[in-house]
Design a protein around this motif. Sequence first.
Motif, short mmCIF file in Angstrom:
data_model
loop_
_atom_site.label_atom_id
_atom_site.label_comp_id
_atom_site.label_asym_id
_atom_site.label_seq_id
_atom_site.Cartn_x
_atom_site.Cartn_y
_atom_site.Cartn_z
N ALA A 176 0.83 -1.20 0.00
CA ALA A 176 0.00 0.00 0.00
C ALA A 176 0.87 1.25 0.00
N GLU A 177 2.00 1.21 0.70
CA GLU A 177 2.92 2.34 0.70
C GLU A 177 3.51 2.56 -0.69
N VAL A 178 3.84 1.47 -1.36
CA VAL A 178 4.33 1.57 -2.73
C VAL A 178 3.24 2.14 -3.63
N ALA A 179 2.01 1.68 -3.45
CA ALA A 179 0.89 2.17 -4.25
C ALA A 179 0.74 3.69 -4.12
N LYS A 180 0.88 4.20 -2.90
CA LYS A 180 0.77 5.64 -2.70
C LYS A 180 1.85 6.38 -3.48
N GLY A 181 3.06 5.84 -3.47
CA GLY A 181 4.15 6.48 -4.20
C GLY A 181 3.94 6.45 -5.70
N VAL A 182 3.43 5.32 -6.22
CA VAL A 182 3.14 5.21 -7.65
C VAL A 182 2.03 6.19 -8.02
N GLY A 183 1.00 6.28 -7.17
CA GLY A 183 -0.08 7.22 -7.44
C GLY A 183 0.41 8.65 -7.51
N ALA A 184 1.26 9.04 -6.56
CA ALA A 184 1.82 10.38 -6.55
C ALA A 184 2.65 10.64 -7.81
N ALA A 185 3.37 9.61 -8.26
CA ALA A 185 4.19 9.75 -9.47
C ALA A 185 3.33 9.98 -10.70
N LEU A 186 2.24 9.23 -10.82
CA LEU A 186 1.35 9.41 -11.96
C LEU A 186 0.68 10.78 -11.93
N GLU A 187 0.35 11.26 -10.73
CA GLU A 187 -0.22 12.60 -10.60
C GLU A 187 0.72 13.66 -11.15
N LYS A 188 1.99 13.54 -10.83
CA LYS A 188 2.97 14.54 -11.29
C LYS A 188 3.23 14.42 -12.78
N ALA A 189 3.23 13.20 -13.29
CA ALA A 189 3.51 13.00 -14.71
C ALA A 189 2.32 13.43 -15.57
N ASP A 190 1.13 13.35 -15.01
CA ASP A 190 -0.09 13.66 -15.76
C ASP A 190 -1.05 14.45 -14.86
N PRO A 191 -0.71 15.69 -14.54
CA PRO A 191 -1.51 16.47 -13.58
C PRO A 191 -2.95 16.71 -14.00
N GLY A 192 -3.22 16.63 -15.29
CA GLY A 192 -4.58 16.82 -15.76
C GLY A 192 -5.56 15.78 -15.23
N HIS A 193 -5.04 14.61 -14.86
CA HIS A 193 -5.88 13.54 -14.33
C HIS A 193 -5.52 13.21 -12.87
N ALA A 194 -4.90 14.16 -12.19
CA ALA A 194 -4.41 13.92 -10.83
C ALA A 194 -5.53 13.49 -9.89
N ALA A 195 -6.70 14.10 -10.02
CA ALA A 195 -7.81 13.77 -9.12
C ALA A 195 -8.22 12.31 -9.26
N ASP A 196 -8.21 11.82 -10.50
CA ASP A 196 -8.58 10.42 -10.73
C ASP A 196 -7.52 9.48 -10.15
N TYR A 197 -6.25 9.81 -10.36
CA TYR A 197 -5.18 8.97 -9.82
C TYR A 197 -5.27 8.93 -8.29
N ARG A 198 -5.58 10.07 -7.69
CA ARG A 198 -5.67 10.13 -6.23
C ARG A 198 -6.83 9.27 -5.73
N LYS A 199 -7.96 9.37 -6.40
CA LYS A 199 -9.14 8.59 -6.03
C LYS A 199 -8.87 7.10 -6.18
N ASN A 200 -8.25 6.71 -7.30
CA ASN A 200 -7.97 5.30 -7.55
C ASN A 200 -6.95 4.75 -6.55
N THR A 201 -5.99 5.58 -6.17
CA THR A 201 -5.00 5.16 -5.18
C THR A 201 -5.67 4.92 -3.84
N GLU A 202 -6.54 5.82 -3.44
CA GLU A 202 -7.25 5.67 -2.17
C GLU A 202 -8.09 4.39 -2.14
N GLU A 203 -8.73 4.08 -3.25
CA GLU A 203 -9.55 2.86 -3.34
C GLU A 203 -8.67 1.61 -3.21
N LEU A 204 -7.52 1.63 -3.90
CA LEU A 204 -6.62 0.48 -3.86
C LEU A 204 -6.03 0.30 -2.47
N VAL A 205 -5.63 1.39 -1.84
CA VAL A 205 -5.07 1.30 -0.49
C VAL A 205 -6.12 0.74 0.48
#
Length: 335
Positions: A176-205
Amino acid sequence: MNVRRLIPATALAGAVALGATALTSCAGTGAGAAGGGADGKLDVMASFYPLQFLAERIGKDHVKVATLTKPGVEPHDLEITPKQTGRLGEADVVLYLKSLQPAVDKAVAQSGVKNIVDAATLTPLEVHGTSGHDHEGAEGHGEEGHGEEGHGDEHGHSHGEAAEDPHVWLDPVKYAEVAKGVGAALEKADPGHAADYRKNTEELVAQLTALNTEFEDGLKNTATRTFITTHAAFGYLAERYGLDQEGISGVDPESEPSPARMKDLQAVAKKENVSTVFFETLASDKTAKSLASDTGLKTDVLDPLEGITDKSQGADYFEVMRSNLKNLQKALGNK
């Protein structure tokens, strides 16, 4: 409780300085705000299945995920083709776990990709030590659980310094800690979809947190706490749930154990009332079955989840982990 020492074939190098999100600057890449592919999706290359799974679950429709390790290939022995090297260099984001796959480490270092995420920097890695067979329960596993007591050749091959164990995905809490880091990385690489990445990360965690509870409850009361496995990949899982892993081989499932190690395991099996020797789907079961035959034990599957094939006991991470739980409960004598 003390967990058996894991001795990888290659020592873990120093972690890449990637910061809390393990992401370097996006400047100069094709990632942009909406992904670098012609279809607008973020092009993610994962080194092997556990990181591929995270990228797919967190990225969903916004990413296109590929993996360097094809289904059925043992990740530790992966050799990368020139075509794969070229494909790696074209990715917007690369996810890997440094030291697990030396060929990947080399290819990543030469790739020129700006967005590189080393999962080994997203959760603390540990050296899983070796000592006696005493167990004090999961709450007793602090730093003292990682001590070394001179069993240098316990896993059937020589070694120098103990190296850190990379198999963090087999502990749902660390995964789950790794998942949070991957989610944060995708948010930075693609900020236009950051809200979706954050939501999906929270669900997975949340799903991983629930899985951890299943393991805690399911392994709370067992007749024995010791299990024997071909591939000493389960140090984090064993520590998390107060179990004692005895690996026939070290972190490399293809390494051959010494006769002394096999004799030691026979003694451990008798002393700790071990009923089962576990083998896995991607590595040879020859040694496990030989030990089981010599000791009159049963065999079963404990999957290190380094890849999914049609032989896996489940179609994804969660299904295979729950199969692992059921197999552990049966082998340990769940009460």
